[in-house]
Enzyme design. Structure first.
Site, PDB file in Angstrom:
ATOM      1  N   ASP A 308       0.608  -0.956  -0.040  1.00 21.28           N
ATOM      2  CA  ASP A 308      -0.159   0.402   0.120  1.00 21.28           C
ATOM      3  C   ASP A 308       0.596   1.322  -0.314  1.00 21.28           C
ATOM      4  OD1 ASP A 308      -2.321   1.421   0.051  1.00 21.28           O
ATOM      5  OD2 ASP A 308      -2.437   2.100   1.995  1.00 21.28           O
ATOM      6  N   TRP A 487      -5.165   4.198   0.571  1.00 16.82           N
ATOM      7  CA  TRP A 487      -6.194   2.913   0.256  1.00 16.82           C
ATOM      8  C   TRP A 487      -5.733   2.207  -1.603  1.00 16.82           C
ATOM      9  CZ3 TRP A 487     -10.138   7.124   2.155  1.00 16.82           C
ATOM     10  CH2 TRP A 487      -9.842   7.726   2.684  1.00 16.82           C
ATOM     11  N   HIS A 488      -4.379   2.217  -1.554  1.00 19.76           N
ATOM     12  CA  HIS A 488      -4.028   1.426  -2.706  1.00 19.76           C
ATOM     13  C   HIS A 488      -3.550   0.082  -2.225  1.00 19.76           C
ATOM     14  CE1 HIS A 488      -3.174   5.712  -4.292  1.00 19.76           C
ATOM     15  NE2 HIS A 488      -3.981   5.152  -4.281  1.00 19.76           N
ATOM     16  N   PRO A 489      -3.778  -1.069  -1.871  1.00 18.86           N
ATOM     17  CA  PRO A 489      -3.947  -1.913  -1.608  1.00 18.86           C
ATOM     18  C   PRO A 489      -4.277  -3.091  -2.512  1.00 18.86           C
ATOM     19  CG  PRO A 489      -6.485  -1.842   0.024  1.00 18.86           C
ATOM     20  CD  PRO A 489      -5.562  -0.626  -0.729  1.00 18.86           C
TER      21      PRO A 489
END
Length: 552
Positions: A308, A487-489
């Protein structure tokens, strides 16, 4: 700990057969809506699309700046807290993602970013030749409808519009200051290697959010061969030997089974897809046996390789009086902005508050642009802002930065066999000291930009961290104490051909038949900054692989 997921009971449209379909797609998010649309173009097949959340987020799901409102509604979100994170002083970090038709494309920041071509070539070199830049670039062109000039990329007529943020004095000053510190101005960061500074591009059209629910699914829902089931939670995948035959579904307190004659396609995201695989007995045998889950198929890589982006923000008070802060605290400004938006679909309400960005080489040895810096026309205490909650009471903006290609890795795994219990998510932020070096450099570059003219002229004072962080030690301490998720997993079911890969380059779960994964979890590594458009690309590519229009 349980998920914050209180969506109301929905239903199904266009039921063909109560339980049997050619394709069962789990998750109506950025990928699932695309797949359901593309697969149902063939009238000889029928498709079931299953979504745990409601059908719509309402008006605030359409207005770009309404993202603060949608993020305040628990029924639209999957929520989980990571950690405790050793790299963040043992803090946990709140992660949310969309739990509504359209998924995270309904609750994200709408940034339109293709990603770095070199990273897709890295995917190809790691055993996935079908995912090189040369292979995926045509799918980005298929997606896009570029609505601004000064671009060399052939991307017109696709489902999702790319709109450039309108200029404003503060953002102009930011970009000019970037140039003063040696960052080249570029017209279109999606037209070539993403480097330099420019105005941001958003997935909006005529001032409205372009979610995949609107751009792909809305027209497809009229087809009689597509069933969309909302308010339904998939509990597990049904396996017969090594073949997936369907899914078990919880709907309105009832246990149902939906059969898939051809394929089950998991599009539940980087947290819930590995959770669903483990609940189905697919994963590391030792973990599954410890939880009392029968091992149906050993795959030790399930839930590993989590990545992330970690953002750190510097906040400023400004003499510029047209920030989101001003709009939130001055009802007359708010009324003017609402009127402007209603009449022209422009102004602050037509953005996510982010306006300009720069892709920068940290100079720490990577040899490429490995930092993203961005300007936001808002300053606030927290990551999620709903109404005035947390917004500073003065005119304010922030400059945020993060390492684009983190080397640190984390994991997602079940805590218990109860699907209602959120899995254990350890993001692993800053485990690798090279990420710390890049994060510190990003912070320093942000301050260098703020100290350069003409942006300096707009700054009254730095409000956070101010004088608290001016040497390497104190900057690092500030990053560890305030850094938060973008919020980029990605990466928890990565594709490849080694023993820890979960899917192959065709996106089939390795060693099984009739089941694929199509979402951010398959990414071997982050392709660049924002992930939504790359996920849409993955779904478009997958649709061709599934239907035979494309081969790998």
């Amino acid at each position: 700990m349980t998920y914050s997921s209180h969506g109301g009971l929905g239903g199904a449209r266009h039921p063909q057969s109560p339980s049997s379909f050619d394709y069962v797609v789990v998750g109506a998010g950025s990928a699932g809506c695309v797949l359901a649309s593309r697969l149902s173009e063939d009238p000889t097949v029928n498709v079931l699309l299953i979504e745990a959340g409601p059908r719509t987020a309402g008006i605030w799901g359409l207005i770009p700046l309404g993202v603060g409102k949608t993020l305040a509604r628990s029924e639209l979100l999957w929520s989980v807290t990571t950690g405790p994170e050793p790299g963040l002083d043992e803090r946990g970090v709140d992660w949310v993602s969309g739990r509504v038709v359209g998924g995270s494309s309904v609750v994200n920041g709408m940034l339109f970013v293709r990603g770095h071509p070199r990273r897709y070539d890295d995917w190809a070199a790691a055993g996935c030749p079908a995912w090189s830049w040369a292979e995926v670039a045509p799918f980005f062109s298929r997606i896009e409808d570029c609505l601004f000039v000064l671009t060399a990329r052939p991307a017109c007529g696709g489902p999702i519009a790319a709109t450039r943020v309108a200029p404003d004095p503060l953002s102009d000053a930011f970009l000019e200051s970037c140039e003063r510190v040696g960052i080249t101005r570029v017209a279109d960061y999606n037209a070539h290697q993403p480097e330099g500074c420019s105005y941001l591009q958003l997935s909006t059209r005529h001032g409205l959010r372009e979610s995949t629910a609107r751009t792909y699914l809305r027209a497809a829902e009229r087809r009689r061969n597509l069933t969309v089931m909302t308010g339904a939670v998939v509990a597990s995948v049904v396996l017969e030997g090594r073949r997936a035959r369907g899914v078990n579904v919880e709907l309105g307190g009832k246990q149902l089974q939906a059969s898939a004659r051809r394929e089950v396609i998991l599009c539940a995201g980087a947290v819930r897809t590995p959770q669903l695989l483990e609940l189905s007995g697919i994963g590391d045998p030792k973990r599954l046996e410890h939880l009392g889950i029968p091992v149906r198929h050993p795959l030790p890589g399930v839930g590993e390789n989590l990545q992330d982006h970690l953002m750190v923000r510097i906040a400023f008070e400004t003499s510029y009086k047209r920030t989101v802060n001003d709009m939130m605290w001055d009802r007359w400004r708010l009324l003017r902005e609402v009127g402007r938006y209603v009449m022209t679909r422009t102004g602050l309400l037509s953005t996510s508050s982010l306006s300009a960005t720069a892709f920068v080489d940290s100079g720490t040895g990577s040899g490429e642009c490995d930092i993203r810096v961005q300007l936001g026309l808002i300053s606030s205490q927290g990551r999620i802002v709903a109404g005035r909650n947390g917004v500073d009471q003065h005119s304010g903006f922030h400059v945020g930065s993060y390492p684009i290609f983190p080397r640190s890795r984390g994991s997602v795994h079940l805590r218990t066999r109860d699907r209602r219990e959120a899995p254990e998510v350890v993001a692993g932020y800053l485990r690798d000291m090279r990420d710390v070096d890049v994060a510190v450099r990003g912070f320093e570059i942000s301050r260098e930009i703020a100290a350069a003219e003409p942006l300096k002229r707009f700054i009254v004072r730095e409000t956070r961290p101010s004088s608290e962080a001016f040497d390497r030690h104190s900057i690092e301490r500030y990053i560890r104490s305030t850094g938060s998720t973008c919020w980029h997993p990605v990466g928890t079911c990565r594709m490849g051909n080694d023993d820890l890969a979960v899917v192959d380059e065709h996106l089939f779960v390795r060693g099984l038949e009739g089941i694929r994964v199509v979402d951010a979890s398959v990414m071997p590594s982050l392709p660049s900054s924002n992930t939504n458009i790359p996920v849409v690309m993955i779904a478009e590519r997958a649709a061709d692989l599934i239907t035979g229009r494309g081969t790998a």
